[in-house]
Design a protein around this motif. Structure first.
Motif, PDB file in Angstrom:
ATOM      1  N   HIS A 155     -21.197  11.743  -0.426  1.00 26.32           N
ATOM      2  CA  HIS A 155     -21.866  10.643   0.261  1.00 26.32           C
ATOM      3  C   HIS A 155     -21.566   9.334  -0.473  1.00 26.32           C
ATOM      4  CE1 HIS A 155     -24.940   8.527   2.549  1.00 26.32           C
ATOM      5  NE2 HIS A 155     -25.371   8.015   1.409  1.00 26.32           N
ATOM      6  N   GLY A 156     -21.146   8.320   0.267  1.00 22.43           N
ATOM      7  CA  GLY A 156     -20.839   7.030  -0.331  1.00 22.43           C
ATOM      8  C   GLY A 156     -19.383   6.841  -0.700  1.00 22.43           C
ATOM      9  N   ASP A 157     -18.561   7.896  -0.596  1.00 18.67           N
ATOM     10  CA  ASP A 157     -17.132   7.742  -0.880  1.00 18.67           C
ATOM     11  C   ASP A 157     -16.509   6.761   0.112  1.00 18.67           C
ATOM     12  OD1 ASP A 157     -16.999   9.388  -3.066  1.00 18.67           O
ATOM     13  OD2 ASP A 157     -16.303  11.153  -1.970  1.00 18.67           O
ATOM     14  N   VAL A 158     -15.517   6.027  -0.367  1.00 18.15           N
ATOM     15  CA  VAL A 158     -14.805   5.058   0.466  1.00 18.15           C
ATOM     16  C   VAL A 158     -13.328   5.431   0.496  1.00 18.15           C
ATOM     17  CG1 VAL A 158     -14.143   2.637   0.754  1.00 18.15           C
ATOM     18  CG2 VAL A 158     -16.436   3.222  -0.080  1.00 18.15           C
ATOM     19  N   ILE A 159     -12.827   5.694   1.683  1.00 13.49           N
ATOM     20  CA  ILE A 159     -11.408   5.982   1.872  1.00 13.49           C
ATOM     21  C   ILE A 159     -10.740   4.716   2.390  1.00 13.49           C
ATOM     22  CG2 ILE A 159      -9.708   7.485   2.955  1.00 13.49           C
ATOM     23  CD1 ILE A 159     -11.770   8.928   1.169  1.00 13.49           C
ATOM     24  N   GLY A 160      -9.737   4.242   1.672  1.00 12.95           N
ATOM     25  CA  GLY A 160      -8.970   3.090   2.120  1.00 12.95           C
ATOM     26  C   GLY A 160      -7.601   3.535   2.602  1.00 12.95           C
ATOM     27  N   VAL A 161      -7.136   2.958   3.697  1.00 13.95           N
ATOM     28  CA  VAL A 161      -5.802   3.263   4.223  1.00 13.95           C
ATOM     29  C   VAL A 161      -5.021   1.957   4.309  1.00 13.95           C
ATOM     30  CG1 VAL A 161      -4.452   4.272   6.092  1.00 13.95           C
ATOM     31  CG2 VAL A 161      -6.724   5.189   5.561  1.00 13.95           C
ATOM     32  N   ALA A 162      -3.876   1.924   3.629  1.00 15.58           N
ATOM     33  CA  ALA A 162      -3.012   0.738   3.628  1.00 15.58           C
ATOM     34  C   ALA A 162      -1.680   1.116   4.262  1.00 15.58           C
ATOM     35  CB  ALA A 162      -2.809   0.227   2.205  1.00 15.58           C
ATOM     36  N   LEU A 163      -1.310   0.406   5.311  1.00 15.24           N
ATOM     37  CA  LEU A 163      -0.078   0.710   6.051  1.00 15.24           C
ATOM     38  C   LEU A 163       0.820  -0.514   6.064  1.00 15.24           C
ATOM     39  CD1 LEU A 163       0.255   2.598   9.405  1.00 15.24           C
ATOM     40  CD2 LEU A 163       1.318   0.358   9.131  1.00 15.24           C
ATOM     41  N   GLN A 164       2.100  -0.300   5.752  1.00 14.99           N
ATOM     42  CA  GLN A 164       3.086  -1.371   5.833  1.00 14.99           C
ATOM     43  C   GLN A 164       4.317  -0.846   6.565  1.00 14.99           C
ATOM     44  OE1 GLN A 164       4.120  -2.559   1.844  1.00 14.99           O
ATOM     45  NE2 GLN A 164       4.314  -0.451   1.121  1.00 14.99           N
ATOM     46  N   GLN A 165       4.941  -1.706   7.349  1.00 14.73           N
ATOM     47  CA  GLN A 165       6.036  -1.261   8.199  1.00 14.73           C
ATOM     48  C   GLN A 165       7.407  -1.700   7.707  1.00 14.73           C
ATOM     49  OE1 GLN A 165       5.188  -0.558  12.200  1.00 14.73           O
ATOM     50  NE2 GLN A 165       3.299  -1.727  12.254  1.00 14.73           N
ATOM     51  N   SER A 166       7.462  -2.468   6.611  1.00 15.02           N
ATOM     52  CA  SER A 166       8.752  -2.965   6.146  1.00 15.02           C
ATOM     53  C   SER A 166       9.028  -2.626   4.688  1.00 15.02           C
ATOM     54  CB  SER A 166       8.829  -4.488   6.341  1.00 15.02           C
ATOM     55  OG  SER A 166       7.788  -5.140   5.632  1.00 15.02           O
ATOM     56  N   ASP A 167       8.261  -1.710   4.106  1.00 13.99           N
ATOM     57  CA  ASP A 167       8.472  -1.327   2.714  1.00 13.99           C
ATOM     58  C   ASP A 167       7.952   0.089   2.519  1.00 13.99           C
ATOM     59  OD1 ASP A 167       9.253  -1.473   0.114  1.00 13.99           O
ATOM     60  OD2 ASP A 167       7.902  -3.098  -0.472  1.00 13.99           O
ATOM     61  N   LEU A 168       8.294   0.691   1.383  1.00 17.19           N
ATOM     62  CA  LEU A 168       7.869   2.053   1.070  1.00 17.19           C
ATOM     63  C   LEU A 168       6.897   2.043  -0.108  1.00 17.19           C
ATOM     64  CD1 LEU A 168      11.304   3.933   1.303  1.00 17.19           C
ATOM     65  CD2 LEU A 168       9.557   3.682   3.073  1.00 17.19           C
ATOM     66  N   PRO A 169       5.935   2.982  -0.144  1.00 19.81           N
ATOM     67  CA  PRO A 169       5.623   3.933   0.925  1.00 19.81           C
ATOM     68  C   PRO A 169       4.964   3.218   2.099  1.00 19.81           C
ATOM     69  CG  PRO A 169       3.960   4.074  -0.777  1.00 19.81           C
ATOM     70  CD  PRO A 169       5.001   3.116  -1.286  1.00 19.81           C
ATOM     71  N   MET A 170       5.164   3.746   3.286  1.00 21.42           N
ATOM     72  CA  MET A 170       4.645   3.082   4.472  1.00 21.42           C
ATOM     73  C   MET A 170       3.140   3.279   4.632  1.00 21.42           C
ATOM     74  SD  MET A 170       7.795   3.673   7.169  1.00 21.42           S
ATOM     75  CE  MET A 170       7.343   2.340   8.276  1.00 21.42           C
ATOM     76  N   ILE A 171       2.616   4.406   4.119  1.00 25.04           N
ATOM     77  CA  ILE A 171       1.174   4.656   4.204  1.00 25.04           C
ATOM     78  C   ILE A 171       0.662   5.081   2.835  1.00 25.04           C
ATOM     79  CG2 ILE A 171      -0.661   6.023   5.272  1.00 25.04           C
ATOM     80  CD1 ILE A 171       1.138   6.377   7.702  1.00 25.04           C
ATOM     81  N   GLN A 172      -0.373   4.391   2.362  1.00 25.29           N
ATOM     82  CA  GLN A 172      -1.050   4.746   1.118  1.00 25.29           C
ATOM     83  C   GLN A 172      -2.514   5.037   1.427  1.00 25.29           C
ATOM     84  OE1 GLN A 172      -0.153   1.891  -2.180  1.00 25.29           O
ATOM     85  NE2 GLN A 172       1.032   0.820  -0.616  1.00 25.29           N
ATOM     86  N   ILE A 173      -3.075   6.019   0.730  1.00 21.71           N
ATOM     87  CA  ILE A 173      -4.484   6.357   0.903  1.00 21.71           C
ATOM     88  C   ILE A 173      -5.178   6.224  -0.446  1.00 21.71           C
ATOM     89  CG2 ILE A 173      -6.114   8.170   1.567  1.00 21.71           C
ATOM     90  CD1 ILE A 173      -4.003   9.212   3.498  1.00 21.71           C
ATOM     91  N   LEU A 174      -6.326   5.564  -0.442  1.00 28.73           N
ATOM     92  CA  LEU A 174      -7.074   5.310  -1.664  1.00 28.73           C
ATOM     93  C   LEU A 174      -8.459   5.944  -1.562  1.00 28.73           C
ATOM     94  CD1 LEU A 174      -5.478   2.479  -0.652  1.00 28.73           C
ATOM     95  CD2 LEU A 174      -6.124   1.796  -2.956  1.00 28.73           C
ATOM     96  N   LEU A 175      -8.951   6.456  -2.679  1.00 27.71           N
ATOM     97  CA  LEU A 175     -10.292   7.029  -2.745  1.00 27.71           C
ATOM     98  C   LEU A 175     -11.110   6.212  -3.734  1.00 27.71           C
ATOM     99  CD1 LEU A 175     -12.401   9.202  -2.112  1.00 27.71           C
ATOM    100  CD2 LEU A 175     -11.344  10.638  -3.873  1.00 27.71           C
ATOM    101  N   ASN A 176     -12.133   5.529  -3.230  1.00 25.89           N
ATOM    102  CA  ASN A 176     -12.976   4.663  -4.055  1.00 25.89           C
ATOM    103  C   ASN A 176     -12.144   3.660  -4.848  1.00 25.89           C
ATOM    104  OD1 ASN A 176     -15.326   6.039  -3.186  1.00 25.89           O
ATOM    105  ND2 ASN A 176     -14.960   7.643  -4.706  1.00 25.89           N
ATOM    106  N   GLY A 177     -11.135   3.103  -4.181  1.00 27.42           N
ATOM    107  CA  GLY A 177     -10.308   2.064  -4.778  1.00 27.42           C
ATOM    108  C   GLY A 177      -9.130   2.560  -5.581  1.00 27.42           C
ATOM    109  N   GLU A 178      -9.042   3.873  -5.814  1.00 17.45           N
ATOM    110  CA  GLU A 178      -7.953   4.433  -6.612  1.00 17.45           C
ATOM    111  C   GLU A 178      -6.896   5.046  -5.698  1.00 17.45           C
ATOM    112  OE1 GLU A 178      -7.578   4.162  -9.863  1.00 17.45           O
ATOM    113  OE2 GLU A 178      -9.452   3.033  -9.993  1.00 17.45           O
ATOM    114  N   PRO A 179      -5.623   4.634  -5.834  1.00 18.90           N
ATOM    115  CA  PRO A 179      -4.569   5.205  -4.986  1.00 18.90           C
ATOM    116  C   PRO A 179      -4.343   6.681  -5.299  1.00 18.90           C
ATOM    117  CG  PRO A 179      -3.625   3.788  -6.683  1.00 18.90           C
ATOM    118  CD  PRO A 179      -5.109   3.605  -6.751  1.00 18.90           C
ATOM    119  N   LEU A 180      -4.151   7.477  -4.260  1.00 23.41           N
ATOM    120  CA  LEU A 180      -3.884   8.907  -4.403  1.00 23.41           C
ATOM    121  C   LEU A 180      -2.386   9.125  -4.218  1.00 23.41           C
ATOM    122  CD1 LEU A 180      -6.865  10.278  -2.274  1.00 23.41           C
ATOM    123  CD2 LEU A 180      -6.787   9.868  -4.750  1.00 23.41           C
ATOM    124  N   LEU A 181      -1.683   9.339  -5.325  1.00 28.29           N
ATOM    125  CA  LEU A 181      -0.224   9.444  -5.266  1.00 28.29           C
ATOM    126  C   LEU A 181       0.226  10.640  -4.439  1.00 28.29           C
ATOM    127  CD1 LEU A 181       0.714   8.521  -8.952  1.00 28.29           C
ATOM    128  CD2 LEU A 181       0.576   7.036  -6.941  1.00 28.29           C
TER     129      LEU A 181
END
Length: 244
Positions: A155-181
């Motif tokens: 409860h309270g976790d924050v999932i962030g999704v960052a998507l870019q179409q002109s660079d790699l990686p195209m999709i990044q997912i973050l958990l509570n501000g920390e990127p999940l490699l």
């Protein structure tokens, strides 16, 4: 001279051109064409998903109405599980007890985050047929190919999704501000929509019964973000406004 000024105004986007655009917008409103807006798509989401505003619960695939069309976008999904409290922070304010499934074995109760291509009722009917025949659909078949699982959400976790179409990686997912490699997606093609997949029993305790416990709230308003995007170029997901 008056006629020339009128022509000049129309060419340069002056008052005559502006009045024309306003008239077109007014006509669209009169036709009952609603402006595009953020929200969850009932038509593209699984019949087993419950939608209340920006909140989803139940089980299955849930897609938003607005596709990702800008070059770089960021949005969040906030996790809510009744009966749980948000994880406490350490002395530096960082969240503890965060657990990501990285042991190579897929957790059947892990919620998946990312994007999905457009879906329709025929897609879900086909998926139901596969399940009734006792087969297990692959991630390419069940719509989660462009998504990644995260186990043991709190409860309270924050999932962030960052998507870019002109660079790699195209999709990044973050958990509570920390990127999940382990959750990056290098490439994708075509039009995609922010999406989540909630397996039956996600967020349950004990025997993981199919409960009404977990709900996920999509957040697109930058003022309501709880974490920072991985880079300044990732702005909030925009709604493309066009005149029909």
């Amino acid at each position: 001279m008056g006629a020339c000024c009128s022509c000049f105004d129309a060419i340069t986007g002056g008052k005559h051109s502006g009045e024309s655009s306003q008239e077109m917008t007014t006509r669209n409103s009169a036709r009952g064409v609603p402006p595009a807006s953020h929200g969850l798509s009932r038509a593209m989401s699984a019949p087993t998903i419950s939608i209340q505003g920006f909140k989803v619960s139940g089980s299955g695939l849930a897609l938003t109405r607005i596709p990702v069309e800008q070059d770089a976008a960021y949005w969040e999904i906030h996790v809510s599980i009744p009966g749980q409290t948000a994880p406490s922070g350490d002395e530096d304010g960082d969240l503890q007890d965060v657990d990501v499934n990285d042991d190579g074995e897929e957790d059947p109760y892990a919620v998946k985050f990312g994007v999905a291509t457009r879906k329709d009722r025929e897609f879900y009917r086909s998926l139901e047929t596969v399940e009734e025949e006792g087969d297990q659909a692959s991630s390419r078949d069940d719509g989660t190919f462009l998504m990644r699982p995260i186990s043991n959400l709190r409860h309270g976790d924050v999932i962030g999704v960052a998507l870019q179409q002109s660079d790699l990686p195209m999709i990044q997912i973050l958990l509570n501000g920390e990127p999940l490699l382990e959750c990056i997606i290098n490439r994708f093609r075509g039009t995609v929509y922010p999406a989540v997949y909630m397996p039956a029993g996600a967020g349950g305790e004990g025997e993981r019964v199919d409960d009404e416990g977990m709900s996920l709230n999509f957040v697109f308003d930058e003022d309501e973000f709880k974490e920072m995007s991985p880079h300044a170029r990732f702005g909030p997901l925009l709604v493309a406004q066009g005149i029909i």
